[in-house]
Scaffold this active site. Structure first.
Site, PDB file in Angstrom:
ATOM      1  N   LYS A  81       0.833  -1.213   0.000  1.00 40.87           N
ATOM      2  CA  LYS A  81       0.000   0.000   0.000  1.00 40.87           C
ATOM      3  C   LYS A  81       0.867   1.263   0.000  1.00 40.87           C
ATOM      4  O   LYS A  81       0.628   2.196  -0.765  1.00 40.87           O
ATOM      5  CB  LYS A  81      -0.948  -0.020   1.201  1.00 40.87           C
ATOM      6  CG  LYS A  81      -1.959  -1.166   1.169  1.00 40.87           C
ATOM      7  CD  LYS A  81      -2.946  -1.098   2.310  1.00 40.87           C
ATOM      8  CE  LYS A  81      -2.342  -1.464   3.643  1.00 40.87           C
ATOM      9  NZ  LYS A  81      -1.921  -2.879   3.721  1.00 40.87           N
ATOM     10  N   ASP A 109      -0.894   6.599   6.568  1.00 37.72           N
ATOM     11  CA  ASP A 109      -0.932   5.152   6.802  1.00 37.72           C
ATOM     12  C   ASP A 109      -1.775   4.866   8.049  1.00 37.72           C
ATOM     13  O   ASP A 109      -1.855   5.690   8.958  1.00 37.72           O
ATOM     14  CB  ASP A 109       0.495   4.638   7.000  1.00 37.72           C
ATOM     15  CG  ASP A 109       0.580   3.127   6.879  1.00 37.72           C
ATOM     16  OD1 ASP A 109      -0.390   2.511   6.386  1.00 37.72           O
ATOM     17  OD2 ASP A 109       1.618   2.553   7.271  1.00 37.72           O
ATOM     18  N   THR A 130      -5.485  -1.366   7.183  1.00 39.96           N
ATOM     19  CA  THR A 130      -5.613  -2.822   7.261  1.00 39.96           C
ATOM     20  C   THR A 130      -6.993  -3.213   7.783  1.00 39.96           C
ATOM     21  O   THR A 130      -7.342  -4.385   7.789  1.00 39.96           O
ATOM     22  CB  THR A 130      -4.541  -3.402   8.206  1.00 39.96           C
ATOM     23  OG1 THR A 130      -4.651  -2.755   9.484  1.00 39.96           O
ATOM     24  CG2 THR A 130      -3.145  -3.156   7.651  1.00 39.96           C
TER      25      THR A 130
END
Length: 344
Positions: A70, A115, A164
């Protein structure tokens, strides 16, 4: 297995600077990026369209298990657009002021990469809504009756988020991402290509069989494949002649506690907890996590997906259960149900 060779010139197999290993092997464009073909194909279309329209790329959300690329794709997008990328993570942004500081510094066309975006505090997330949709920030001045809102106009930027756990992102936030890409686990052929590419960059000699052994034990994840490659290289230098072949790969990975399925010690502890302590299940996630002294989120995000895909456990409404494959792999005989435990 050979004894350690004295005086081995490690400069022959190591690059001069390996301190920033991730940056060293990270693909810089789509040609170098292995796998995720559909995601790459779609991103190329969106990027080319934004170039022709001379507009900022729409906001992008990458979802999927950790270690699949990613962050790498976010940097590739920046390279393809020839723009700067500012990277941060959800836990770092604790208050709206932290976010405002980053957003006001962004110039037109630049990228802000966040992130683990699902870990942004709710109050900060609400600040992002107007920034993503209207490219403005509403800053509150003073307090009480004198409080007033001052809008600050932002240059058009692209937010790229990675998570995630997509289920933890609120619907209003999800709706503001125009592009959503889900990354899947890799097949062994792709992982072999990744291992060979990394070995070439690191100047490591590796055979096809050696690359295959590392790839098949990498839990279908490139990050793990590259980590195992580095550790196997250490064994090749100390216990072999510097070349990674099948024999040295087997020896190294067994020494690291990684079996032929890619299961490590934690995976086996999870399976043994379900089988030995709870007679194969069903058992709840929090109970499993407490038994192995791990965080439930870590078990659910890092370990469980691979065990589910490989068929070692299954989810039921009552909890997790071990499959016959898990019993077979651990060489444990399944206990027969005790008739006395059954209620009629």
């Amino acid at each position: 297995m050979k004894q350690p060779r004295k005086g081995l010139n490690t400069a022959e197999v190591l690059p001069e600077d390996e301190q920033n290993f991730t940056s060293l092997i990270r693909p810089k464009d789509f040609k170098e990026f292995v796998g995720q073909e559909k995601v790459k194909e779609n991103l190329k279309v969106f990027i080319e369209s934004s170039k022709q329209l001379k507009e900022s790329l729409d906001h992008v959300l990458f979802t999927g298990p950790p270690g699949l690329g990613k962050t790498t794709l976010a940097h590739i997008i920046a390279n393809e657009l020839k723009t700067e990328i500012i990277s941060t993570s959800g836990p770092v942004i604790e208050k709206p002021g932290d976010l405002a500081g980053m957003l006001t510094k962004l110039r037109s066309g630049q990228i802000l990469f966040i992130d683990e975006i699902h870990r942004i505090p709710k109050i900060v997330e609400e600040f992002l809504y107007s920034a993503m949709e209207e490219f403005k920030l509403d800053i509150m001045i003073d307090q009480g009756p004198a409080a007033r809102s001052i809008p600050i106009k932002l240059d058009k930027f692209t937010l790229i988020g990675a998570t995630t756990r997509q289920g933890l992102i609120s619907s209003p936030m999800l709706d503001r991402f125009g592009i959503t890409c889900h990354l899947d686990y890799y097949n062994t052929d792709n992982l072999i290509d990744i291992v060979k590419r990394s070995a070439k960059i690191m100047k490591i000699k590796i055979t096809e069989e050696g690359a295959y052994e590392i790839a098949k034990r990498s839990r279908a994840t490139p990050r793990i494949a590259n980590r195992l490659l580095r550790r196997t290289r250490d064994f090749a230098i100390v216990k072999g002649d510097g070349t990674i072949d099948k024999k040295i790969s087997d020896y190294a990975l067994e020494s690291l506690g990684v079996d032929e399925y890619g299961l490590d010690k934690v995976d086996k502890k999870i399976l043994e907890t379900i089988i030995l302590k709870h007679n194969g299940g069903p058992v709840g996630l929090s109970t499993i996590a407490a038994s192995i002294s791990e965080d439930p989120g870590t078990v659910e995000d890092v370990y469980e997906p691979f065990l589910l895909i490989e068929g070692f456990i299954r989810r039921t409404p009552k909890g997790r259960e071990a499959t016959p494959l898990a019993y077979k792999h651990l060489k444990i005989t399944k206990k027969k149900s005790d008739p006395g435990d059954t209620l009629f």
